[in-house]
Design an enzyme around this catalytic site. Structure first.
Site, PDB file in Angstrom:
ATOM      1  N   TYR A  87      -1.686  10.075 -10.633  1.00  0.00           N
ATOM      2  CA  TYR A  87      -2.214  11.493 -11.430  1.00  0.00           C
ATOM      3  C   TYR A  87      -2.897  11.045 -12.680  1.00  0.00           C
ATOM      4  O   TYR A  87      -3.586  11.860 -13.259  1.00  0.00           O
ATOM      5  CB  TYR A  87      -0.739  12.128 -11.990  1.00  0.00           C
ATOM      6  N   CYS A 116      -4.457  16.578  -1.573  1.00  0.00           N
ATOM      7  CA  CYS A 116      -3.554  16.446  -2.608  1.00  0.00           C
ATOM      8  C   CYS A 116      -2.330  15.555  -2.473  1.00  0.00           C
ATOM      9  O   CYS A 116      -1.872  15.041  -3.312  1.00  0.00           O
ATOM     10  CB  CYS A 116      -3.007  17.785  -3.112  1.00  0.00           C
TER      11      CYS A 116
END
Length: 148
Positions: A87, A116
């Site tokens: 992230y 994702c």
């Protein structure tokens, strides 16, 4: 809007098309089934992906989201098959914070095509809102490693 549904190794998936673009991939079986040439091609590519024969989808997509979400989703598409990014790494590319990257990931309307599932935390896999959650994410990452 047209939609088809099919069985996959991660459960039932439904793909929707609008005006010649893929606009969503959802878990579950859609109530309206209407095949189009684009949806047939998408299904063919999904089959090849799950068989390890396709490393990157080649479909016209049109995700609907904020300018920031679109920027994050574009960055997600640069993560190669079988690889992951944190992230934090994605925040350095797309801007924002790891938390905002997680929010954009969770809002991704076209999972798998916009990968994702390839975004992980520093010390764990992070979250995943598709299919069976983290189990689905683990399956996808392991499958991609196997076929890399």
């Amino acid at each position: 809007m047209s939609q088809i549904s099919f069985h996959s190794p991660v459960g039932e998936l439904s793909i929707a098309e609008d005006e010649g673009f893929i606009v969503s991939v959802d878990w579950g079986w859609g109530s309206i089934q209407e095949e189009t040439p684009l949806l047939q091609e998408a299904k063919k590519q999904f089959d090849a992906y799950f068989d390890g024969q396709l490393k990157q989808f080649n479909l016209p997509i049109r995700p609907f989201g904020t300018a920031y979400q679109l920027k994050v989703w574009k960055a997600l598409q640069t993560i190669p098959f079988g690889e992951t990014r944190s992230y934090q790494e994605l925040a350095q590319i797309a801007g924002g914070s790891p938390r905002s990257i997680g929010g954009a990931n969770g809002a991704n309307p076209i999972p798998l095509i916009i990968p994702c599932h390839r975004v992980i935390g520093k010390s764990d896999l992070g979250g995943y809102s598709g299919g069976e959650g983290i189990e689905t994410k683990e399956y996808l990452l392991n499958m991609e490693k196997l076929f890399r």
